[in-house]
Design a protein around this motif. Structure first.
Motif, PDB file in Angstrom:
ATOM      1  N   LYS A 131     -13.521 -34.195  40.297  1.00  0.00           N
ATOM      2  CA  LYS A 131     -14.761 -33.744  40.295  1.00  0.00           C
ATOM      3  C   LYS A 131     -15.548 -35.024  39.657  1.00  0.00           C
ATOM      4  CE  LYS A 131     -17.341 -30.155  37.629  1.00  0.00           C
ATOM      5  NZ  LYS A 131     -17.263 -29.172  36.691  1.00  0.00           N
ATOM      6  N   LEU A 132     -14.769 -35.739  38.537  1.00  0.00           N
ATOM      7  CA  LEU A 132     -15.948 -36.862  38.097  1.00  0.00           C
ATOM      8  C   LEU A 132     -16.482 -37.900  39.413  1.00  0.00           C
ATOM      9  CD1 LEU A 132     -17.271 -38.434  35.788  1.00  0.00           C
ATOM     10  CD2 LEU A 132     -14.766 -39.285  35.280  1.00  0.00           C
ATOM     11  N   ALA A 133     -15.208 -38.443  40.189  1.00  0.00           N
ATOM     12  CA  ALA A 133     -15.338 -39.061  41.431  1.00  0.00           C
ATOM     13  C   ALA A 133     -16.668 -38.458  42.312  1.00  0.00           C
ATOM     14  CB  ALA A 133     -14.193 -39.240  42.172  1.00  0.00           C
ATOM     15  N   ALA A 134     -16.506 -37.223  42.437  1.00  0.00           N
ATOM     16  CA  ALA A 134     -17.702 -36.830  43.311  1.00  0.00           C
ATOM     17  C   ALA A 134     -19.029 -36.676  42.636  1.00  0.00           C
ATOM     18  CB  ALA A 134     -17.300 -35.062  43.806  1.00  0.00           C
ATOM     19  N   GLN A 135     -19.100 -36.335  41.502  1.00  0.00           N
ATOM     20  CA  GLN A 135     -20.106 -36.738  40.505  1.00  0.00           C
ATOM     21  C   GLN A 135     -20.751 -37.811  40.598  1.00  0.00           C
ATOM     22  OE1 GLN A 135     -18.819 -34.902  36.763  1.00  0.00           O
ATOM     23  NE2 GLN A 135     -19.731 -33.079  37.227  1.00  0.00           N
ATOM     24  N   LEU A 136     -19.953 -38.918  40.471  1.00  0.00           N
ATOM     25  CA  LEU A 136     -20.234 -40.411  40.512  1.00  0.00           C
ATOM     26  C   LEU A 136     -20.918 -40.720  41.960  1.00  0.00           C
ATOM     27  CD1 LEU A 136     -17.412 -42.097  38.557  1.00  0.00           C
ATOM     28  CD2 LEU A 136     -19.858 -42.149  37.814  1.00  0.00           C
ATOM     29  N   LEU A 137     -20.235 -40.208  42.945  1.00  0.00           N
ATOM     30  CA  LEU A 137     -20.615 -40.430  44.299  1.00  0.00           C
ATOM     31  C   LEU A 137     -22.204 -39.784  44.592  1.00  0.00           C
ATOM     32  CD1 LEU A 137     -17.184 -40.173  46.343  1.00  0.00           C
ATOM     33  CD2 LEU A 137     -18.665 -42.225  45.892  1.00  0.00           C
ATOM     34  N   ASP A 138     -22.321 -38.749  44.144  1.00  0.00           N
ATOM     35  CA  ASP A 138     -23.529 -37.775  44.023  1.00  0.00           C
ATOM     36  C   ASP A 138     -24.495 -38.643  43.308  1.00  0.00           C
ATOM     37  OD1 ASP A 138     -22.339 -35.944  45.847  1.00  0.00           O
ATOM     38  OD2 ASP A 138     -22.163 -34.430  44.350  1.00  0.00           O
ATOM     39  N   ALA A 139     -24.381 -39.078  42.279  1.00  0.00           N
ATOM     40  CA  ALA A 139     -25.226 -39.941  41.414  1.00  0.00           C
ATOM     41  C   ALA A 139     -25.650 -41.018  41.961  1.00  0.00           C
ATOM     42  CB  ALA A 139     -24.659 -40.364  39.911  1.00  0.00           C
ATOM     43  N   ALA A 140     -24.810 -41.843  42.693  1.00  0.00           N
ATOM     44  CA  ALA A 140     -25.124 -42.999  43.380  1.00  0.00           C
ATOM     45  C   ALA A 140     -26.326 -42.733  44.507  1.00  0.00           C
ATOM     46  CB  ALA A 140     -24.044 -43.647  44.071  1.00  0.00           C
ATOM     47  N   LYS A 141     -26.225 -41.513  45.104  1.00  0.00           N
ATOM     48  CA  LYS A 141     -26.951 -41.199  46.186  1.00  0.00           C
ATOM     49  C   LYS A 141     -28.325 -40.541  45.691  1.00  0.00           C
ATOM     50  CE  LYS A 141     -23.287 -39.438  49.061  1.00  0.00           C
ATOM     51  NZ  LYS A 141     -22.461 -38.240  49.703  1.00  0.00           N
ATOM     52  N   SER A 142     -28.144 -40.080  44.490  1.00  0.00           N
ATOM     53  CA  SER A 142     -29.622 -39.589  43.999  1.00  0.00           C
ATOM     54  C   SER A 142     -29.824 -40.167  42.578  1.00  0.00           C
ATOM     55  CB  SER A 142     -29.543 -38.081  44.005  1.00  0.00           C
ATOM     56  OG  SER A 142     -28.384 -37.793  43.012  1.00  0.00           O
ATOM     57  N   PHE A 143     -29.790 -41.418  42.491  1.00  0.00           N
ATOM     58  CA  PHE A 143     -29.975 -42.189  41.258  1.00  0.00           C
ATOM     59  C   PHE A 143     -31.239 -41.861  40.527  1.00  0.00           C
ATOM     60  CE2 PHE A 143     -30.696 -46.175  38.827  1.00  0.00           C
ATOM     61  CZ  PHE A 143     -29.426 -45.827  37.757  1.00  0.00           C
ATOM     62  N   SER A 144     -32.055 -42.000  41.455  1.00  0.00           N
ATOM     63  CA  SER A 144     -33.662 -42.033  41.135  1.00  0.00           C
ATOM     64  C   SER A 144     -34.147 -40.656  40.680  1.00  0.00           C
ATOM     65  CB  SER A 144     -34.682 -42.593  42.026  1.00  0.00           C
ATOM     66  OG  SER A 144     -34.471 -41.390  43.263  1.00  0.00           O
ATOM     67  N   LEU A 191     -21.309 -42.367  33.119  1.00  0.00           N
ATOM     68  CA  LEU A 191     -20.888 -43.518  32.913  1.00  0.00           C
ATOM     69  C   LEU A 191     -19.643 -43.697  31.767  1.00  0.00           C
ATOM     70  CD1 LEU A 191     -24.008 -46.085  33.802  1.00  0.00           C
ATOM     71  CD2 LEU A 191     -21.731 -45.612  35.067  1.00  0.00           C
ATOM     72  N   ARG A 192     -20.175 -42.698  30.840  1.00  0.00           N
ATOM     73  CA  ARG A 192     -19.208 -42.746  29.491  1.00  0.00           C
ATOM     74  C   ARG A 192     -17.888 -42.377  30.044  1.00  0.00           C
ATOM     75  NH1 ARG A 192     -22.963 -40.973  24.833  1.00  0.00           N
ATOM     76  NH2 ARG A 192     -23.721 -43.204  24.163  1.00  0.00           N
ATOM     77  N   ARG A 193     -17.939 -41.145  30.896  1.00  0.00           N
ATOM     78  CA  ARG A 193     -16.782 -40.413  31.261  1.00  0.00           C
ATOM     79  C   ARG A 193     -16.057 -41.091  32.355  1.00  0.00           C
ATOM     80  NH1 ARG A 193     -18.616 -35.334  33.998  1.00  0.00           N
ATOM     81  NH2 ARG A 193     -16.433 -35.107  34.392  1.00  0.00           N
ATOM     82  N   ALA A 194     -16.565 -41.949  33.070  1.00  0.00           N
ATOM     83  CA  ALA A 194     -15.834 -42.931  34.080  1.00  0.00           C
ATOM     84  C   ALA A 194     -15.385 -44.043  33.142  1.00  0.00           C
ATOM     85  CB  ALA A 194     -17.017 -43.398  34.969  1.00  0.00           C
ATOM     86  N   ALA A 195     -15.844 -44.685  32.419  1.00  0.00           N
ATOM     87  CA  ALA A 195     -15.188 -45.520  31.542  1.00  0.00           C
ATOM     88  C   ALA A 195     -14.166 -45.203  30.872  1.00  0.00           C
ATOM     89  CB  ALA A 195     -16.298 -46.264  30.579  1.00  0.00           C
ATOM     90  N   MET A 196     -14.207 -43.761  30.323  1.00  0.00           N
ATOM     91  CA  MET A 196     -12.862 -43.580  29.530  1.00  0.00           C
ATOM     92  C   MET A 196     -11.862 -43.429  30.572  1.00  0.00           C
ATOM     93  SD  MET A 196     -14.177 -40.977  26.523  1.00  0.00           S
ATOM     94  CE  MET A 196     -15.324 -40.171  27.612  1.00  0.00           C
TER      95      MET A 196
END
Length: 94
Positions: A4-17, A28-33
């Motif tokens: 789920k985190l990987a999917a959320q990161l990919l979605d965030a990259a697409k809709s960053f703005s 980013l904190r979750r990904a770093a951990m």
């Protein structure tokens, strides 16, 4: 990181703005951990810096620990929002 985190990161990259800085910071904190392979302790929460500061100020004003302050704040919110009834609380929670 095929979860789920990987999917959320990919979605965030697409809709960053369209994301708020707080949402990006939390992801980013979750990904770093996850990269550090450091799981969160059971029953804990990571607070945004501003939220932690507010909880600490509240705790100091009311002579409480941070945990007690966060619980008091959440109980007040839960009661006000109708998610929690006063009768649902144990005597020690009040």
């Amino acid at each position: 990181m095929t979860d789920k985190l990987a999917a959320q990161l990919l979605d965030a990259a697409k809709s960053f703005s369209s994301m708020s800085p707080a949402e990006i910071q939390a992801l980013l904190r979750r990904a770093a951990m996850r990269i550090n392979n450091r799981p969160l302790p059971s029953r804990s929460a990571i607070l945004l810096q501003e939220v932690a500061e507010m909880a600490d100020e509240f705790a100091e004003e009311h002579d409480m620990t941070r945990d007690e302050a966060v619980n008091a704040i959440l109980i007040d919110w839960g009661v006000a929002a109708g998610h929690l009834e006063i009768d649902d609380l144990d005597d020690e929670d009040e």
